[in-house]
Enzyme design. Structure first.
Site, short mmCIF file in Angstrom:
data_model
loop_
_atom_site.label_atom_id
_atom_site.label_comp_id
_atom_site.label_asym_id
_atom_site.label_seq_id
_atom_site.Cartn_x
_atom_site.Cartn_y
_atom_site.Cartn_z
N GLU A 122 0.85 -1.22 0.47
CA GLU A 122 -0.26 0.33 -0.05
C GLU A 122 0.76 1.48 0.08
OE1 GLU A 122 -4.47 -0.85 2.38
OE2 GLU A 122 -2.33 -0.94 3.24
N CYS A 135 3.30 8.26 1.34
CA CYS A 135 4.17 7.18 2.48
C CYS A 135 4.38 6.37 2.09
CB CYS A 135 3.06 7.40 3.56
SG CYS A 135 3.22 5.89 4.75
N CYS A 142 5.93 -7.31 7.34
CA CYS A 142 7.70 -6.09 7.99
C CYS A 142 7.35 -7.99 8.74
CB CYS A 142 7.10 -5.36 8.83
SG CYS A 142 8.41 -4.76 9.98
N CYS A 146 5.95 -5.18 16.31
CA CYS A 146 5.68 -3.94 17.29
C CYS A 146 4.60 -4.15 17.76
CB CYS A 146 6.39 -2.94 16.07
SG CYS A 146 7.95 -2.49 16.12
N CYS A 149 1.19 -2.37 15.73
CA CYS A 149 1.68 -1.89 14.82
C CYS A 149 1.01 -3.06 13.82
CB CYS A 149 2.60 -1.72 13.92
SG CYS A 149 2.69 -1.98 11.84
N GLY A 242 6.29 -1.75 6.12
CA GLY A 242 7.88 -2.56 6.54
C GLY A 242 8.61 -1.85 7.29
N SER A 274 12.03 6.51 8.38
CA SER A 274 11.88 6.33 9.33
C SER A 274 12.17 4.46 9.89
CB SER A 274 10.67 6.44 9.82
OG SER A 274 10.12 5.55 10.78
N LEU A 297 11.28 5.79 18.28
CA LEU A 297 11.45 5.10 20.00
C LEU A 297 10.55 5.04 20.98
CD1 LEU A 297 13.71 5.68 21.29
CD2 LEU A 297 13.29 7.43 22.89
N ASN A 375 -3.53 4.62 16.72
CA ASN A 375 -4.16 4.14 15.65
C ASN A 375 -4.75 2.53 15.81
OD1 ASN A 375 -4.21 7.02 13.94
ND2 ASN A 375 -2.25 6.26 13.38
N CYS A 418 -0.77 5.94 10.38
CA CYS A 418 0.58 5.05 10.76
C CYS A 418 0.14 3.56 11.17
CB CYS A 418 0.82 6.23 11.60
SG CYS A 418 1.77 7.33 11.58
N1 SAH Z 1 8.98 -0.23 10.11
C1 SAH Z 1 9.61 1.78 10.31
C2 SAH Z 1 8.31 2.37 9.62
C3 SAH Z 1 7.01 1.98 9.43
S1 SAH Z 1 5.77 2.79 10.62
C4 SAH Z 1 8.98 2.11 11.68
O1 SAH Z 1 7.96 1.22 12.62
O2 SAH Z 1 9.87 2.57 11.92
C5 SAH Z 1 5.59 4.50 10.83
C6 SAH Z 1 5.39 4.43 11.77
O3 SAH Z 1 4.07 4.33 12.42
C7 SAH Z 1 6.49 4.29 12.65
O4 SAH Z 1 6.80 5.58 14.31
C8 SAH Z 1 5.27 3.08 13.60
O5 SAH Z 1 5.64 2.67 15.14
C9 SAH Z 1 4.33 3.78 13.79
N2 SAH Z 1 3.24 3.27 13.82
C10 SAH Z 1 2.91 1.97 14.13
N3 SAH Z 1 2.14 0.98 14.11
C11 SAH Z 1 0.94 2.31 14.92
C12 SAH Z 1 -0.06 2.82 14.84
N4 SAH Z 1 -0.80 1.72 15.13
N5 SAH Z 1 -0.92 3.78 15.90
C13 SAH Z 1 0.51 5.16 15.43
N6 SAH Z 1 1.65 4.52 14.99
C14 SAH Z 1 2.02 3.27 14.40
FE1 SF4 Z 2 7.72 -3.21 11.48
FE2 SF4 Z 2 7.35 -0.95 11.70
FE3 SF4 Z 2 5.09 -1.24 12.33
FE4 SF4 Z 2 7.27 -2.44 13.47
S1 SF4 Z 2 6.01 -0.17 13.88
S2 SF4 Z 2 6.59 -4.07 13.04
S3 SF4 Z 2 9.06 -2.40 12.33
S4 SF4 Z 2 6.49 -1.70 10.01
#
Ligand code: SAH
Ligand code: SF4
Length: 445
Positions: A122, A135, A142, A146, A149, A242, A274, A297, A375, A418
């Protein structure tokens, strides 16, 4: 997929299948999108052109591909007429296939794309009052999990190729009608009509936004801003599906095409990468790509970060912050962004905010903090902190002299915000099942 090599990844995680730079096509032709100019010269020479002609034709074709957005050799009017079909028999100019395109009520747009070998990913376009940010995804799924996510619940299918990455930017320019209005085959309808009134189609950002920006006070404005040349797509963030630093070579090669003055010509200051904290690749990212850095972070102590960003078990907070301090090019004019997702009763206390400030100061980091309201997605185990809590957190960081804007969620109604990206075709994966099992066990105490 047959034509892949395994990329070795530092750390605990599985190797990622990485396609070669050229994906084999059944018709034997080669897709030029994503290939650097020297590679195009090589291919033209291998197809029979002498060295001088190969170089000249590659230069012309490259300009048509990235500067003019041509998708058909027939449109390349400065190339000899008989040469154009010759090119068309041997090469193609690809675009990711669009499966679905959605519009959010807030103006955000999301596209579901498909690779030639049928994997879905996407991209999201987020317009606001001063910029338009694309974006971009770096992987299908991935490997990292996390916990907040949605993408992290997908099994990684594969890395995207440079062509599939830069192809997202090209597709966005197609969709927005933003190629120079020339004889390019893609200077689409509406190019001229869009320019004077970029907001006619996009509602303004809500008032509660304190600042939704990525750093660009120091913009050198060669990326084509809303004001400069009327383009809507002004910024790129590698924040789609990713972990970009687990697909380093392809992300670098794609971004080089995006930054190339004779390519897409977007300034590195308008591009942000990022990472969740792939420490061993951060110095290379600075040296070989040189774009703005954002670091996910999300926590200020080991216990919490280990839980919510599991790569922390491999590369801890101290190592990560040291790598940030060493990041080439970071300065007060080009600050590192720390992303911090606001999770209720998990990482959002006053003490967390103070610890965040302490850490940033301890490592003397030129930093800004982006507070991201969590989110939600189906099955998520966290809740978003209250607006009051987020405001209080932001104030503590801000009062310590560090900018801490709260990002406004965009495109939530189409799952484009995000962490909400996850292609619908995915079934429940091993990682998801394992995680659910863990969670159930934790709930049972
Ligand atoms: N993999 C990379 C970039 C993609 S994620 C990374 O983790 O940095 C882009 C951003 O969205 C990251 O800061 C991630 O932690 C954040 N993110 C992921 N899931 C989220 C959610 N459910 N709500 C808000 N931010 C989220
Ligand atoms: Fe992958 Fe970034 Fe999502 Fe973590 S926040 S699972 S590194 S896409």
């Amino acid at each position: 997929m047959a034509d892949t090599a395994l990329m070795s990844i530092p750390g605990l995680f599985d190797p990622v299948p990485t396609p070669r730079d050229i994906t084999a096509r059944t018709d034997g032709r080669v897709d030029l999108i994503g290939l650097p100019k020297p590679r195009i010269i090589e291919l033209f020479a291998a197809a029979g052109l002498d060295a001088k002609a190969a170089k000249l034709r590659a230069k012309q074709v490259f300009h048509w591909l990235y500067h003019r957005g041509a998708t058909d050799f027939a449109a390349m009017t400065d190339i000899a007429k008989d040469m154009r079909p010759w090119l068309g028999e041997r090469f193609v100019i690809g675009r990711p296939e669009v499966m679905l395109s959605q519009h959010s009520s807030d103006g955000t747009r999301k596209w579901l794309l498909k690779t030639a070998d049928d994997h879905e990913y996407e991209m999201v376009f987020i317009p606001d009052e001063s910029r338009g940010t694309l974006c971009v995804s770096s992987q299908v799924g991935c490997t990292l999990n996390c916990r907040f996510c949605h993408t992290g619940t997908m099994r990684l299918v594969r890395n995207l190729t440079p062509g599939e990455i830069v192809g997202q930017v090209m597709l966005a320019r197609d969709a927005l009608g933003e190629w120079p209005n020339s004889s390019s085959s893609r200077a689409g309808p509406g190019t001229a009509g869009l320019m004077p009134q970029p907001f006619a189609q996009f509602p303004a950002v809500p008032d509660q936004v304190r600042d939704d920006d990525w750093d660009d006070e120091d913009d050198d404005d060669d990326g084509g801003g809303y004001s400069a040349d009327g383009r809507l797509l002004t910024n790129i963030v590698m924040m789609g599906m990713g972990e970009p630093l687990y697909n380093f070579d392809n992300v670098r090669d794609a971004l080089k095409l995006v930054m190339d003055g004779d390519g897409l010509g977007l300034s590195k200051r308008r591009i942000t990468l990022s990472t969740s904290g792939v420490v061993p690749m951060m110095a290379r990212a600075g040296a070989e790509i040189g774009v703005n850095l954002a670091v996910s972070l999300h926590a200020t102590n080991k216990a919490v970060r280990d839980e919510i960003v599991p790569i922390n078990r491999k590369y801890g907070i101290e190592e990560l912050l040291q790598a940030c301090a060493d990041y080439p090019g970071a300065s007060n004019a080009r600050r590192i962004t720390f992303e911090y997702v606001m999770l209720k009763d998990k990482n959002d206390s006053d003490a967390d905010a103070r610890e965040l400030v302490r850490l940033i100061k301890l490592y003397n980091l030129p930093a800004k903090v982006n507070l991201i309201p969590f989110n939600p997605w189906p099955g998520a185990i966290y809740e978003c902190s209250s607006p009051e809590r987020i405001k209080r957190f932001s104030d503590i960081v801000f009062d310590a002299g560090i900018s801490a804007p709260v990002r406004t969620p965009r495109g939530r109604d189409i799952d484009a915000a995000c962490g909400q990206l996850k292609t619908t075709a995915q079934k429940m994966t091993r990682a998801e099942l394992d995680r659910l099992a863990d969670e159930k066990q934790a709930a049972l105490g």
